[in-house]
Design a protein around this motif. Structure first.
Motif, short mmCIF file in Angstrom:
data_model
loop_
_atom_site.label_atom_id
_atom_site.label_comp_id
_atom_site.label_asym_id
_atom_site.label_seq_id
_atom_site.Cartn_x
_atom_site.Cartn_y
_atom_site.Cartn_z
N ILE A 51 33.43 45.13 36.38
CA ILE A 51 33.16 44.47 37.66
C ILE A 51 31.67 44.25 37.87
N LEU A 52 30.84 45.23 37.59
CA LEU A 52 29.41 45.10 37.84
C LEU A 52 28.76 43.99 37.03
N PRO A 53 28.95 43.92 35.71
CA PRO A 53 28.34 42.81 34.98
C PRO A 53 28.88 41.44 35.40
N MET A 54 30.17 41.37 35.74
CA MET A 54 30.73 40.09 36.15
C MET A 54 30.16 39.66 37.49
N PHE A 55 29.95 40.62 38.40
CA PHE A 55 29.32 40.32 39.68
C PHE A 55 27.93 39.71 39.46
N ARG A 59 26.42 35.46 39.86
CA ARG A 59 25.21 35.08 40.58
C ARG A 59 24.17 34.44 39.67
N PHE A 60 24.06 34.96 38.45
CA PHE A 60 23.06 34.48 37.50
C PHE A 60 23.37 33.09 36.97
N THR A 61 24.64 32.74 36.87
CA THR A 61 25.00 31.46 36.25
C THR A 61 25.00 30.29 37.23
N ARG A 62 24.89 30.52 38.51
CA ARG A 62 24.88 29.40 39.47
C ARG A 62 23.76 28.42 39.16
N GLY A 63 24.15 27.17 39.00
CA GLY A 63 23.16 26.12 38.76
C GLY A 63 22.62 26.09 37.34
N ARG A 64 23.18 26.87 36.46
CA ARG A 64 22.70 26.91 35.08
C ARG A 64 23.75 26.30 34.15
N SER A 71 30.19 23.91 30.74
CA SER A 71 29.83 24.49 32.03
C SER A 71 30.47 25.86 32.16
N PHE A 72 29.93 26.65 33.07
CA PHE A 72 30.52 27.95 33.36
C PHE A 72 31.75 27.74 34.24
N PRO A 73 32.73 28.61 34.11
CA PRO A 73 33.90 28.47 34.99
C PRO A 73 33.52 28.76 36.44
N GLN A 74 34.24 28.16 37.34
CA GLN A 74 34.01 28.42 38.76
C GLN A 74 34.57 29.79 39.12
N PRO A 75 33.95 30.47 40.08
CA PRO A 75 34.53 31.74 40.53
C PRO A 75 35.96 31.51 41.01
N PRO A 76 36.82 32.49 40.81
CA PRO A 76 38.21 32.31 41.24
C PRO A 76 38.32 32.20 42.75
N ALA A 77 39.37 31.54 43.20
CA ALA A 77 39.60 31.41 44.64
C ALA A 77 39.93 32.78 45.22
N ASP A 78 39.56 32.98 46.47
CA ASP A 78 39.84 34.25 47.11
C ASP A 78 41.07 34.18 48.00
N LYS A 79 41.92 33.19 47.73
CA LYS A 79 43.13 32.98 48.51
C LYS A 79 44.21 33.98 48.07
N ILE A 80 44.76 34.69 49.02
CA ILE A 80 45.87 35.60 48.74
C ILE A 80 47.14 34.89 49.16
N ASP A 81 47.97 34.54 48.16
CA ASP A 81 49.21 33.82 48.44
C ASP A 81 50.36 34.50 47.71
N ALA A 82 51.54 33.92 47.84
CA ALA A 82 52.74 34.51 47.22
C ALA A 82 52.60 34.60 45.71
N ASN A 83 52.02 33.58 45.07
CA ASN A 83 51.86 33.62 43.62
C ASN A 83 51.00 34.80 43.20
N LEU A 84 49.89 35.05 43.90
CA LEU A 84 49.02 36.16 43.58
C LEU A 84 49.73 37.50 43.78
N VAL A 85 50.40 37.66 44.90
CA VAL A 85 51.06 38.92 45.21
C VAL A 85 52.18 39.21 44.22
N ILE A 86 53.03 38.23 43.96
CA ILE A 86 54.14 38.42 43.03
C ILE A 86 53.62 38.63 41.61
N GLY A 87 52.62 37.86 41.22
CA GLY A 87 52.04 38.05 39.89
C GLY A 87 51.42 39.43 39.74
N ALA A 88 50.73 39.90 40.76
CA ALA A 88 50.12 41.24 40.71
C ALA A 88 51.19 42.32 40.60
N ILE A 89 52.28 42.15 41.34
CA ILE A 89 53.37 43.12 41.27
C ILE A 89 53.98 43.14 39.87
#
Length: 142
Positions: A51-55, A59-64, A71-89
């Protein structure tokens, strides 16, 4: 060629980290997940080590632009929906039942015997079924 060499080095680093940290030891992982029994908190350091290096990287890759790749991948969405909950389970059920997640499952193919191969095949089957399941969930929640 540079991209392949960097992928090889990153994969080797990842695999060595999985092995050295104990993430490929199913008993250690199950001990970490057994919070109401003989809980083994040592794998929290592995998570923190990810988690720490990814954090910092987000921040370091923005605009680079990356050295290799478009290109660098975009940060994942912070949306909590049914797909996320069921997938996590579902992920948690698999991880908690066997003590392996995808990276360690692949690493275990070299020493896990037939059980490792069976888990890997089942994991691939679940991944193949996921798009259909997701489409069903999307239709059900729409």
């Amino acid at each position: 060629m540079t991209r392949l060499v960097l992928a090889l080095l990153a994969g080797a680093l990842f695999g060595a980290g999985l092995h050295l940290s104990g993430m490929t030891d199913t008993q250690k992982v199950l001990g970490f997940l057994d919070i109401f029994g003989g809980w083994d908190p040592t794998l929290m350091f592995v998570m923190g080590g990810a988690i720490l290096p990814m954090f910092v990287a987000w921040r370091f890759t923005r605009g680079r632009k990356p050295v290799v790749g478009d290109s660098f991948p975009q940060p994942p969405a912070d949306k909590i929906d049914a797909n996320l909950v069921i997938g996590a389970i579902l992920f948690g059920l698999g991880w908690g039942t066997v003590g392996l997640c995808p990276g360690p499952a692949i690493a275990s193919l070299t020493y896990g015997g037939s059980a490792g191969w069976i888990f890997f095949a089942a994991m691939l089957a679940g991944m193949a079924l996921a798009p259909r399941t997701r489409a069903l969930l999307d239709r059900a929640t729409a």
